[in-house]
Design an enzyme around this catalytic site. Structure first.
Site, PDB file in Angstrom:
ATOM      1  N   GLU A 122      -4.732  -5.462  -1.108  1.00 43.34           N
ATOM      2  CA  GLU A 122      -5.715  -5.399  -0.075  1.00 43.34           C
ATOM      3  C   GLU A 122      -5.276  -4.377   1.180  1.00 43.34           C
ATOM      4  O   GLU A 122      -3.952  -4.504   1.604  1.00 43.34           O
ATOM      5  CB  GLU A 122      -5.500  -6.982   0.646  1.00 43.34           C
ATOM      6  CG  GLU A 122      -6.853  -7.329   1.600  1.00 43.34           C
ATOM      7  CD  GLU A 122      -6.470  -7.415   2.963  1.00 43.34           C
ATOM      8  OE1 GLU A 122      -5.559  -8.541   3.323  1.00 43.34           O
ATOM      9  OE2 GLU A 122      -6.362  -6.737   3.791  1.00 43.34           O
ATOM     10  N   CYS A 156      -6.206  -7.475   9.373  1.00 49.05           N
ATOM     11  CA  CYS A 156      -6.833  -6.787   8.380  1.00 49.05           C
ATOM     12  C   CYS A 156      -8.576  -6.752   8.801  1.00 49.05           C
ATOM     13  O   CYS A 156      -9.233  -6.083   8.340  1.00 49.05           O
ATOM     14  CB  CYS A 156      -6.826  -7.327   6.923  1.00 49.05           C
ATOM     15  SG  CYS A 156      -5.747  -8.843   6.930  1.00 49.05           S
TER      16      CYS A 156
HETATM   17  P1  NAP Z   1       3.036  -0.472   3.808  1.00 44.68           P
HETATM   18  O1  NAP Z   1       3.712   0.764   4.212  1.00 44.68           O
HETATM   19  O2  NAP Z   1       1.947  -0.356   2.803  1.00 44.68           O
HETATM   20  O3  NAP Z   1       4.048  -1.321   3.138  1.00 44.68           O
HETATM   21  C1  NAP Z   1       4.015  -2.836   2.475  1.00 44.68           C
HETATM   22  C2  NAP Z   1       4.870  -2.835   1.386  1.00 44.68           C
HETATM   23  O4  NAP Z   1       4.846  -2.247   0.391  1.00 44.68           O
HETATM   24  C3  NAP Z   1       6.361  -2.760   1.911  1.00 44.68           C
HETATM   25  O5  NAP Z   1       7.121  -3.785   1.530  1.00 44.68           O
HETATM   26  C4  NAP Z   1       6.741  -1.367   1.275  1.00 44.68           C
HETATM   27  O6  NAP Z   1       8.240  -1.226   1.223  1.00 44.68           O
HETATM   28  C5  NAP Z   1       5.749  -1.151   0.071  1.00 44.68           C
HETATM   29  N1  NAP Z   1       5.514  -0.003  -0.215  1.00 44.68           N
HETATM   30  C6  NAP Z   1       4.748   0.673   0.482  1.00 44.68           C
HETATM   31  N2  NAP Z   1       4.533   1.938  -0.254  1.00 44.68           N
HETATM   32  C7  NAP Z   1       5.312   2.046  -1.300  1.00 44.68           C
HETATM   33  C8  NAP Z   1       5.341   2.727  -2.351  1.00 44.68           C
HETATM   34  N3  NAP Z   1       5.086   4.033  -2.481  1.00 44.68           N
HETATM   35  N4  NAP Z   1       6.040   2.448  -3.514  1.00 44.68           N
HETATM   36  C9  NAP Z   1       6.711   1.058  -3.440  1.00 44.68           C
HETATM   37  N5  NAP Z   1       6.635   0.440  -2.408  1.00 44.68           N
HETATM   38  C10 NAP Z   1       5.839   0.680  -1.334  1.00 44.68           C
HETATM   39  O7  NAP Z   1       2.569  -1.626   5.032  1.00 44.68           O
HETATM   40  P2  NAP Z   1       3.135  -2.077   6.303  1.00 44.68           P
HETATM   41  O8  NAP Z   1       4.462  -1.391   6.310  1.00 44.68           O
HETATM   42  O9  NAP Z   1       2.725  -3.114   6.469  1.00 44.68           O
HETATM   43  O10 NAP Z   1       2.261  -1.062   7.482  1.00 44.68           O
HETATM   44  C11 NAP Z   1       2.256   0.240   7.211  1.00 44.68           C
HETATM   45  C12 NAP Z   1       0.499   0.477   7.585  1.00 44.68           C
HETATM   46  O11 NAP Z   1      -0.042  -0.328   6.935  1.00 44.68           O
HETATM   47  C13 NAP Z   1       0.068   0.063   8.997  1.00 44.68           C
HETATM   48  O12 NAP Z   1       0.257   0.991   9.822  1.00 44.68           O
HETATM   49  C14 NAP Z   1      -1.502  -0.368   8.737  1.00 44.68           C
HETATM   50  O13 NAP Z   1      -1.965   0.986   8.693  1.00 44.68           O
HETATM   51  C15 NAP Z   1      -1.453  -0.729   7.584  1.00 44.68           C
HETATM   52  N6  NAP Z   1      -1.459  -2.161   7.159  1.00 44.68           N
HETATM   53  C16 NAP Z   1      -2.881  -2.609   6.711  1.00 44.68           C
HETATM   54  C17 NAP Z   1      -3.143  -3.926   6.668  1.00 44.68           C
HETATM   55  C18 NAP Z   1      -4.174  -4.446   6.474  1.00 44.68           C
HETATM   56  O14 NAP Z   1      -4.506  -5.832   6.215  1.00 44.68           O
HETATM   57  N7  NAP Z   1      -5.273  -3.802   6.240  1.00 44.68           N
HETATM   58  C19 NAP Z   1      -1.866  -4.902   6.935  1.00 44.68           C
HETATM   59  C20 NAP Z   1      -0.740  -4.463   7.123  1.00 44.68           C
HETATM   60  C21 NAP Z   1      -0.504  -3.198   7.133  1.00 44.68           C
HETATM   61  P3  NAP Z   1       8.973  -0.292   2.109  1.00 44.68           P
HETATM   62  O15 NAP Z   1       8.693  -0.576   3.453  1.00 44.68           O
HETATM   63  O16 NAP Z   1      10.492  -0.914   1.914  1.00 44.68           O
HETATM   64  O17 NAP Z   1       9.052   0.983   1.641  1.00 44.68           O
END
Ligand code: NAP
Length: 527
Positions: A265, A302
């Protein structure tokens, strides 16, 4: 319960040999002293996944009542974590007490909802087509049900540290489906993750289940998540987070020798249509409610209303002016993590610098805090540059002025897939809505009338999903009982003797389940 920063594998806690890291206080960005968390290494991923695979057959074969009791016990143990859980989650996420207490209740209720579903047997979808020996050609006996797909990898979401993290909706639905779960904790709330993880680990032990049913891994980087998705024992992935992160996992899963589904998601701006009748009847109230929804929880939902579409005219201009006034009064907010704040600031800066975007209002500013932003663009400029309609995660929203209904339709046709689309309407708008609905249904997982999308009810009828990029698989939901379907697959038994069939499919219906028999519902016996 004492936090140790250890990995939870094989029913025990053990110190990861990977890079150490500390939780950060979301309000100050300062490290929280205790404990130091140690990242997992590939060997830990292997151990957790292999044990999950070993546990799978025993766990999925449990009587429904035993699995349901285990889920109920997980709920009770999370509630029993009490104040230390709330305090730790407040420090790590910056979310207020009331929100986290509500989230804890939601997490517990979610587990209990899935326990009830397991008891009912409904998710197994049992169907029996008895043999038709007289038919030409004769038909043999056919019986259908659904079993768990196998071990599931879950990525905790940063924005729901309780309801969508270690024991959140993905974990609860996978465990209910009979699938062991290996969780990759979100690094923004590792202490919260450990507290909940230990509660689940204790519930596994108390139920006498194989220890591989649940594991919790920490990592400050991407390696563990990547290794988890690529591990041959993992059969499906649940994820909530960024589009880049979700797509990276989708690619890894698709490139495996044996590809697996990733239910990610990711990204949604949740368009709201401000229809003329609604703007005329209650534009001022709508503006107030919109700003409350857009800035709730610092906009980190979200389902945040990120795109407000209306037809040009006095009603839309008045709405814009009222919303701008309310946005200007929005306090500076604490975001979940420094990286999320930086991403928000970059996103707003990009929009504000765009020559076609007008900044209508900014909220209060404070160092290290998110400043709310309301922007405005014309539909024709949005159509020319659709990146103006991309998600900026945080307390911001873009008003889109459509010159006429043709432009409104063109925007709806152009926008990407969404979790939700909302209609603010009066009876007088019904005819227009009627013509828009086929277009709207193609774009969204949930269509709302006269409300705001930020509340997501956990129940049988909820859909929290939608076409890409809202999710990577628009056929699914991550909230509500239907979320279990992501982790089940159908199996058909052809001509198996009654004694070899699972209880759910035996002639005598010993579990007294609702089933389909010869094309008709088979009513359970009154108990
Ligand atoms: P994220 O950067 O996508 O990370 C979520 C999880 O996935 C973390 O445990 C992260 O691990 C892991 N991950 C991310 N990229 C990866 C990859 N290439 N390989 C392996 N594991 C990976 O999301 P976030 O930290 O929650 O937030 C960052 C951004 O996501 C926000 O600024 C926002 O834009 C978006 N977000 C959207 C929603 C929504 O509901 N639409 C919700 C939350 C966040 P690590 O951090 O350890 O790398």
């Amino acid at each position: 319960m004492q936090l140790t920063g250890e990995l939870l594998i094989a029913g025990a806690a053990r110190r990861g040999a990977g890079a150490p890291f500390q939780a950060l206080d979301a309000a100050t960005n300062e490290p929280i002293a205790q404990p130091v968390f140690h990242s997992a290494l590939t060997a830990d991923v292997d151990a957790a996944c292999e044990l999950a695979d070993e546990a799978f057959d025993l766990y999925r074969g449990l009587p429904a009542e035993k699995r349901a009791q285990f889920l109920d016990d997980c709920a009770a143990r999370i509630e029993a974590l009490g104040e230390p859980l709330i305090e730790r989650a407040m420090a790590e996420s910056g979310l207020p007490r009331a929100r986290l207490e509500g989230e804890r209740a939601r997490a517990a209720n979610q587990l209990r909802m899935f326990a009830a579903l397991v008891r009912s047997g409904d998710a197994l979808d049992a169907r029996i087509e008895p043999a038709l020996p007289e038919r030409q050609p004769p038909r043999t006996d056919l019986r259908f049900w659904r079993i768990g797909v196998g071990p599931v990898a879950v990525f905790g979401a940063s924005n729901f540290p309780l309801a969508f993290s270690v024991a959140g909706g993905d974990t609860a639905s996978a465990l209910a489906a009979g699938c062991p779960v290996v969780v990759k904790a979100h690094p923004a709330h590792p202490g919260t993750s450990e507290l909940v993880g230990r509660a689940i680990q204790e519930a596994v032990a108390a139920a006498g289940l194989p220890a591989g049913v649940f594991a919790l891994l920490f990592d400050a980087g991407h390696e563990v998540g990547g290794a988890l998705v690529q591990h041959p024992a993992i059969r499906a992935v649940g994820f909530t987070g960024s589009r880049a992160g979700g797509l990276a996992l989708v690619r890894l899963a698709a490139a495996r020798a044996e590809p697996i589904p990733v239910y990610a998601e990711m990204s949604s701006v949740n368009p709201n249509l401000l229809l003329p009748g609604a703007l005329a009847a209650r534009g001022e109230t709508l503006a107030r409610e919109f700003v409350a929804s857009a800035t709730l929880g610092c906009g980190q939902f979200c389902t945040n209303p990120g795109l407000m579409l209306g037809l040009a005219g006095a009603g839309f201009d008045a709405f814009a002016a009222n919303a701008a006034r309310e946005f200007s009064a929005a306090p500076a907010g604490i975001m979940l993590a420094a990286g999320i704040l930086r991403a928000y600031e970059r996103g707003i800066e990009r929009l504000m610098q765009h020559p076609k975007v007008m900044t209508l209002a900014r909220g209060a500013a404070a160092p290290g805090r998110a400043q709310a932003a309301l922007l405005r663009v014309s539909a024709s400029d949005l159509l020319a540059d659709p990146t103006l309609g991309e998600e900026v995660f945080g307390p911001s929203s873009v008003l889109v002025e459509c010159a006429n209904e043709v432009e409104l339709r063109a925007v709806l046709r152009k926008i990407e897939g969404q979790l939700t689309i909302t209609l603010h309407m009066e009876a007088i708008d019904a005819e227009l809505v009627h013509t828009l609905l086929p277009l709207i249904e193609r774009k969204a997982g949930r269509v709302l009338a006269n409300g705001f999308p930020t509340g997501v009810e956990v129940c049988d009828a909820m859909v929290h999903g939608g076409p890409f990029p809202a999710t990577s698989d628009g056929r699914s939901t991550s909230v509500g009982t239907a979320a279990i379907e992501r982790f089940l697959r159908p199996v058909c038994y052809q001509n198996l003797a009654d004694g070899l069939l699972p209880d759910a499919l035996r002639d005598a219906n010993p579990l007294n389940m609702r089933r389909r028999f010869a094309g008709k519902p088979e009513t359970p016996r009154a108990s």
